[in-house]
Design a protein around this motif. Structure first.
Motif, mmCIF file in Angstrom:
data_model
loop_
_atom_site.group_PDB
_atom_site.id
_atom_site.type_symbol
_atom_site.label_atom_id
_atom_site.label_comp_id
_atom_site.label_asym_id
_atom_site.label_seq_id
_atom_site.Cartn_x
_atom_site.Cartn_y
_atom_site.Cartn_z
ATOM 1 N N HIS A 1 0.969 -1.191 -0.067
ATOM 2 C CA HIS A 1 0.026 0.002 -0.455
ATOM 3 C C HIS A 1 0.865 1.332 -0.198
ATOM 4 N N ILE A 2 0.602 2.329 -0.466
ATOM 5 C CA ILE A 2 0.785 3.930 -0.886
ATOM 6 C C ILE A 2 -0.268 4.546 -0.008
ATOM 7 N N GLY A 3 0.268 5.302 0.596
ATOM 8 C CA GLY A 3 -0.654 6.248 1.394
ATOM 9 C C GLY A 3 -0.879 5.174 2.516
ATOM 10 N N PHE A 4 -2.434 4.987 2.307
ATOM 11 C CA PHE A 4 -4.043 4.390 2.935
ATOM 12 C C PHE A 4 -4.139 3.206 2.106
ATOM 13 N N ASN A 5 -4.014 3.590 0.501
ATOM 14 C CA ASN A 5 -4.677 2.476 -0.077
ATOM 15 C C ASN A 5 -3.941 1.348 -0.364
ATOM 16 N N GLU A 6 -5.225 0.557 -0.125
ATOM 17 C CA GLU A 6 -4.868 -1.152 0.728
ATOM 18 C C GLU A 6 -4.977 -1.896 -1.187
ATOM 19 N N PRO A 7 -4.575 -2.913 -0.725
ATOM 20 C CA PRO A 7 -4.351 -4.082 -2.316
ATOM 21 C C PRO A 7 -6.187 -3.540 -2.308
ATOM 22 N N GLY A 8 -6.155 -3.388 -3.425
ATOM 23 C CA GLY A 8 -7.980 -3.365 -4.516
ATOM 24 C C GLY A 8 -8.175 -1.999 -4.457
ATOM 25 N N THR A 9 -7.033 -1.324 -4.075
ATOM 26 C CA THR A 9 -7.474 0.209 -4.054
ATOM 27 C C THR A 9 -7.734 0.395 -6.050
ATOM 28 N N PRO A 10 -9.026 1.051 -6.232
ATOM 29 C CA PRO A 10 -9.002 1.203 -7.386
ATOM 30 C C PRO A 10 -7.668 2.659 -7.946
ATOM 31 N N PHE A 11 -7.208 2.657 -8.844
ATOM 32 C CA PHE A 11 -5.816 3.347 -9.630
ATOM 33 C C PHE A 11 -6.928 4.404 -9.844
ATOM 34 N N ASN A 12 -7.785 4.454 -9.621
ATOM 35 C CA ASN A 12 -8.522 5.959 -10.054
ATOM 36 C C ASN A 12 -9.022 6.453 -9.361
ATOM 37 N N SER A 13 -8.769 6.436 -7.833
ATOM 38 C CA SER A 13 -8.773 6.646 -6.264
ATOM 39 C C SER A 13 -8.641 8.388 -6.539
ATOM 40 N N ARG A 14 -9.438 9.529 -5.800
ATOM 41 C CA ARG A 14 -9.317 10.139 -5.110
ATOM 42 C C ARG A 14 -8.952 10.058 -3.963
ATOM 43 N N THR A 15 -8.723 11.181 -3.202
ATOM 44 C CA THR A 15 -8.727 11.728 -1.264
ATOM 45 C C THR A 15 -10.216 11.072 -1.117
ATOM 46 N N GLN A 16 -10.255 9.996 -0.349
ATOM 47 C CA GLN A 16 -11.027 9.167 0.587
ATOM 48 C C GLN A 16 -11.078 8.287 1.730
ATOM 49 N N VAL A 17 -12.608 7.929 2.605
ATOM 50 C CA VAL A 17 -11.838 7.299 3.571
ATOM 51 C C VAL A 17 -12.184 5.993 3.488
ATOM 52 N N VAL A 18 -10.697 5.578 3.747
ATOM 53 C CA VAL A 18 -10.583 4.034 3.257
ATOM 54 C C VAL A 18 -10.731 2.839 4.981
ATOM 55 N N ASP A 19 -10.748 1.638 4.558
ATOM 56 C CA ASP A 19 -10.469 0.964 5.774
ATOM 57 C C ASP A 19 -8.970 -0.020 5.671
ATOM 58 N N LEU A 20 -8.943 -0.239 6.981
ATOM 59 C CA LEU A 20 -7.684 -0.307 6.766
ATOM 60 C C LEU A 20 -7.377 -1.627 7.070
ATOM 61 N N THR A 21 -6.743 -2.479 6.433
ATOM 62 C CA THR A 21 -6.535 -4.530 6.634
ATOM 63 C C THR A 21 -6.089 -4.285 7.990
ATOM 64 N N ASP A 22 -6.474 -6.320 7.902
ATOM 65 C CA ASP A 22 -5.313 -6.359 9.414
ATOM 66 C C ASP A 22 -4.023 -6.364 9.365
ATOM 67 N N VAL A 23 -3.192 -6.811 7.686
ATOM 68 C CA VAL A 23 -1.973 -6.591 7.556
ATOM 69 C C VAL A 23 -1.397 -4.898 8.181
ATOM 70 N N THR A 24 -1.989 -3.872 7.564
ATOM 71 C CA THR A 24 -1.991 -2.970 7.992
ATOM 72 C C THR A 24 -1.868 -2.445 9.153
ATOM 73 N N ILE A 25 -3.229 -3.046 10.040
ATOM 74 C CA ILE A 25 -3.316 -2.519 11.639
ATOM 75 C C ILE A 25 -2.240 -4.268 12.539
ATOM 76 N N LYS A 26 -1.852 -4.426 11.897
ATOM 77 C CA LYS A 26 -1.057 -5.475 13.017
ATOM 78 C C LYS A 26 0.288 -4.756 12.515
ATOM 79 N N ASP A 27 0.862 -4.067 11.414
ATOM 80 C CA ASP A 27 2.030 -3.759 11.709
ATOM 81 C C ASP A 27 1.906 -2.512 12.185
#
Length: 240
Positions: free
Chosen positions: A138-164
């Motif tokens: 992930h870059i920023g908090f754009n987790e795997p599966g985030t659309p490439f055309n996404s703009r600034t948004q509210v995101v749900d963090l994955t378990d991997v990111t939360i653990k890290d």
């Protein structure tokens, strides 16, 4: 893509600080996109030293940060507002009104992300964006599966990111599960990107950036499409 390899984390941090310092010298009214976390931490230390030693005026510099946790006050020690103030803003002469970080405590998060996009647009876009990468790409908090055309948004963090990220908190339950983040298209709109990665845990993500196919399942791979990308690594992340 230009790849710069340093001997270790300290060397990478110095090179990155020098890169940003020279960008500020070249364009005193630069808009910098900034990142948080352990990777850029020492870079900010070196950059502050360089700026202060040379009496560089930052009164016309603006900054916009990549992201912020939802639900944390700016004075919470785990917030990115707090990180930026402690690690950089309080050590240099940049006016705080020129610094911008998404408000994770906003009562209207949808309005907040729209406002953040407008701030970036009103500044004329980001001249230089600093990026790190998560273990899952992930870059920023754009987790795997985030659309490439996404703009600034509210995101749900994955378990991997939360653990890290739990290493920064007293316990894993304290880690926020949502964040505000620049989107991938927002990041790709920046004029230039400085990507930093250090340590063995980031090796797979870096290999995907350098050698992998471009896929939304590994967000960092979109950077292969950027026309002005500088990649700074240490030898550990390359397994050397």
């Amino acid at each position: 893509m230009e790849v710069v390899t340093a001997e270790d984390y300290d060397g990478m941090s110095k090179e990155a600080a020098k890169f940003i310092y020279e960008a500020i010298e070249k364009k005193p009214d630069i808009t910098l996109g900034l990142a948080t976390g352990s990777t850029p931490q020492k870079m900010y230390q070196y950059l502050a030293e360089m700026l202060n030693e040379n009496n560089i005026d930052l009164s016309n510099v603006h900054t916009v940060n990549l992201d912020e946790y939802v639900g944390l006050d700016g004075d919470d020690k785990q917030s990115y507002h707090y990180f930026m103030l402690e690690e950089f803003f309080s050590k240099v002469n940049i006016p705080l009104e020129n610094t911008h970080i998404p408000d994770g405590k906003s009562d209207d998060l949808d309005a907040e992300v729209e406002s953040y996009e407008k701030i970036i647009a009103d500044l004329g876009g980001i001249d230089l964006q600093v990026l790190g990468v998560g273990r899952n790409g992930h870059i920023g908090f754009n987790e795997p599966g985030t659309p490439f055309n996404s703009r600034t948004q509210v995101v749900d963090l994955t378990d991997v990111t939360i653990k890290d990220n739990s290493r920064f908190f007293d316990k894993i339950e304290d880690v926020p599960t949502r964040a505000l983040s620049m989107g991938l298209e927002t990041i790709m709109d920046t004029k230039s990107i400085l990507f930093l990665a250090s340590g063995e845990t980031k090796s797979e993500a870096v290999d995907a950036l350098l050698n992998g196919e471009i896929t939304e399942e590994i967000p960092v791979t979109i950077l292969q499409k950027h026309d002005n990308l500088t990649v700074m690594l240490d030898k550990d992340v390359l397994g050397e």
